[in-house]
Design an enzyme around this catalytic site. Structure first.
Site, mmCIF file in Angstrom:
data_model
loop_
_atom_site.group_PDB
_atom_site.id
_atom_site.type_symbol
_atom_site.label_atom_id
_atom_site.label_comp_id
_atom_site.label_asym_id
_atom_site.label_seq_id
_atom_site.Cartn_x
_atom_site.Cartn_y
_atom_site.Cartn_z
ATOM 1 N N MET A 5 0.845 -1.198 0.000
ATOM 2 C CA MET A 5 0.000 0.000 0.000
ATOM 3 C C MET A 5 0.874 1.240 0.000
ATOM 4 O O MET A 5 1.645 1.474 0.931
ATOM 5 C CB MET A 5 -0.908 0.006 1.234
ATOM 6 C CG MET A 5 -1.783 -1.243 1.381
ATOM 7 S SD MET A 5 -3.050 -1.380 0.114
ATOM 8 C CE MET A 5 -4.170 -0.073 0.612
ATOM 9 N N GLY A 55 -0.448 4.390 -0.412
ATOM 10 C CA GLY A 55 -1.221 5.567 -0.053
ATOM 11 C C GLY A 55 -1.857 6.227 -1.250
ATOM 12 O O GLY A 55 -2.468 7.298 -1.137
ATOM 13 N N GLY A 56 -1.740 5.575 -2.425
ATOM 14 C CA GLY A 56 -2.322 6.108 -3.653
ATOM 15 C C GLY A 56 -3.544 5.327 -4.086
ATOM 16 O O GLY A 56 -3.921 4.325 -3.479
ATOM 17 N N VAL A 57 -4.154 5.772 -5.191
ATOM 18 C CA VAL A 57 -5.389 5.167 -5.660
ATOM 19 C C VAL A 57 -5.157 3.773 -6.231
ATOM 20 O O VAL A 57 -6.000 2.874 -6.068
ATOM 21 C CB VAL A 57 -6.076 6.081 -6.700
ATOM 22 C CG1 VAL A 57 -5.221 6.239 -7.954
ATOM 23 C CG2 VAL A 57 -7.461 5.556 -7.060
ATOM 24 N N SER A 93 -2.848 1.274 -5.551
ATOM 25 C CA SER A 93 -2.691 0.196 -4.579
ATOM 26 C C SER A 93 -3.959 0.007 -3.753
ATOM 27 O O SER A 93 -4.289 -1.115 -3.349
ATOM 28 C CB SER A 93 -1.494 0.472 -3.661
ATOM 29 O OG SER A 93 -1.648 1.687 -2.954
ATOM 30 N N MET A 118 5.330 0.540 3.100
ATOM 31 C CA MET A 118 6.787 0.513 3.208
ATOM 32 C C MET A 118 7.336 1.925 3.342
ATOM 33 O O MET A 118 7.010 2.802 2.535
ATOM 34 C CB MET A 118 7.401 -0.123 1.951
ATOM 35 C CG MET A 118 7.299 -1.608 1.882
ATOM 36 S SD MET A 118 7.916 -2.198 0.283
ATOM 37 C CE MET A 118 6.534 -1.817 -0.767
ATOM 38 N N CYS A 133 14.643 0.211 -6.914
ATOM 39 C CA CYS A 133 13.810 0.065 -5.718
ATOM 40 C C CYS A 133 12.899 -1.150 -5.856
ATOM 41 O O CYS A 133 12.750 -1.935 -4.915
ATOM 42 C CB CYS A 133 12.977 1.325 -5.485
ATOM 43 S SG CYS A 133 11.916 1.239 -4.018
ATOM 44 N N CYS A 189 11.330 9.774 -5.907
ATOM 45 C CA CYS A 189 10.451 9.952 -4.747
ATOM 46 C C CYS A 189 11.102 10.728 -3.616
ATOM 47 O O CYS A 189 10.460 11.563 -2.989
ATOM 48 C CB CYS A 189 9.992 8.581 -4.249
ATOM 49 S SG CYS A 189 11.344 7.469 -3.759
#
Length: 418
Positions: A11, A13-15, A17, A36, A101, A222
């Site tokens: 997850m 925190g976005g739409v 996921s 994470m 990543c 990021c």
């Protein structure tokens, strides 16, 4: 009752996921959401963006009624992604931390955490991608009698799992997944495989996930966020001032603070000039950064490159490449750039020479050459060397022509008497 299968969903925190977790729950899986944390820093305004993302991920899990967990990979990210990034910049290259990543953090450390610590049968992400096993029985949720043994043990090593592009060509993210391992891919689900971004947003709205609908798409690296890249990288690397030199006549046009602050194709900051100049090449040994007067200068265009050892998603190179040492496929080195036809040659050390059907602007060492064939992402290799630019080739042709004119016409064969 159906067989209960535990899937851990990453997850962000976005739409994307959030909807991935929603779909998994609707499919009948027991779903856990995990956020994470990979970078520990504040932006210029003193706001920790990862805290906001974590809060949004938690809210999504609350709306969906699934357990929420957090895990930190700050140390692992520094050692395996960010340290590599700094090393690549020092070498004059431009790395891609998003691909690394996924390779080292999400599809290695996180995957092991999901399967071993959280005892999941599989992990899932919100990437727009598809695997060759998603239509197989192993990922179907049927109303059948409970099976003996753990579901995760049914991932038999048979045919290699292949990575295919998602249904939404504008959101396909196989580019960023091109370095992940076969083992991780075998235990991964991509619930958004057959969906478009617009449909995902509609699903989020209908499910009451309004808090993620208003968020902007994450762009760029990021951990840099809204900060100036040059200022950011100079926090970690010592300045290495050098000259900005015209690739056309050798004139010194200005100065830079370090070759690692600039990448091929970007506009060079040169004061006092009416028209923009662009970075076309770098010489790390002298610190010189070469610039050209137009955004499409011939020095920016090349049609050959060499990678390091290529990472094949299926582990082994395609049989046609092994047999003939050559193969036709498609190439890109930037997400969403048009796929370009190419011919690849396999070298003894596992690296590739890639010859493009046409010259491409600003191919950049350090980036990843990602190959596709028939909608399948074959894998990727880091670009280490570039062939000559169109500018260099043109100079060579002009010099050859000038040398030929000095020599004069070659004498023809002696006349023979009839």
């Amino acid at each position: 009752m159906g067989v209960i299968r535990h899937v851990v969903c990453a997850m962000s925190g976005g739409v994307d996921s959030s909807v991935a977790a929603l779909l998994l729950k609707r499919m009948g899986y027991h779903v856990s959401g995990v956020f994470m944390k990979n970078w520990d820093s504040l932006d210029e305004k003193g706001v920790c963006t990862s805290d906001k993302d974590c809060e949004d991920a938690y809210r999504s899990c609350q709306v969906l009624g699934i357990p929420f967990h957090q895990v930190s990979y700050v140390k692992e990210y520094w050692n395996e992604v960010f340290s590599d990034l700094l090393s690549e910049y020092e070498k004059g290259r431009t790395p891609n931390p998003d691909i690394l990543c996924n390779k080292h953090i999400k599809f290695k450390h996180f995957c092991k955490h999901a399967l071993n610590t959280l005892d999941a049968d599989a992990m899932a992400t919100g990437h727009y991608a598809r695997t060759s096993q998603e239509d197989e029985e192993v990922f179907r949720q049927k109303n059948v009698a409970p099976l003996t043994g753990r579901f995760k043990d049914r991932f038999e090593v048979r045919n290699p799992v292949r990575l295919h592009q998602g249904a939404d060509p504008f959101k396909d993210q196989t580019f960023f997944l091109s370095q992940i391992s076969q083992e991780a891919l075998r235990h991964t689900m991509f619930p958004l495989a057959g969906l478009t971004k617009d449909f995902v947003k509609k699903m989020a709205a209908q499910a009451g996930l309004h808090h993620v609908l208003t968020k902007k798409e994450s762009m760029g690296i990021c951990f840099i966020g809204e900060r100036n890249f040059e200022d950011f990288i100079l926090e970690y690397l010592e300045p290495q001032p050098g000259d900005l030199v015209s690739v056309e006549d050798g004139t010194v046009m200005g100065r830079h603070r370090g070759w690692f602050t600039l990448t091929l194709g970007q506009r060079a900051r040169i004061g006092g000039l009416k028209d923009p100049w662009f970075v076309v090449d770098k010489d790390v040994t002298t610190g010189v950064v070469f610039v050209g007067p137009t955004t499409n200068h011939p020095a920016l265009f090349r049609d050959t490159l060499q990678t390091g050892r290529f990472h094949w998603i299926t582990v082994d190179p395609p049989p046609v490449l092994v047999k003939t040492q050559m193969m036709d496929c498609h190439f890109r080195f930037i997400h969403q750039m048009p796929l370009t036809p190419c011919t690849v040659t396999l070298n003894m050390d596992g690296s590739l020479w890639i010859t493009l059907s046409q010259p491409i602007r600003a191919i950049t060492p350090g980036q990843f050459a990602v190959l596709y064939r028939g909608g399948e992402c074959l894998g990727s290799g880091r670009i280490l060397r570039l062939g000559p630019s169109q500018h260099t080739l043109q100079l060579g042709r002009e010099r050859m022509a000038a040398a030929a004119s000095l020599v004069g016409p070659r004498p023809g064969p002696p006349d023979q008497a009839s």
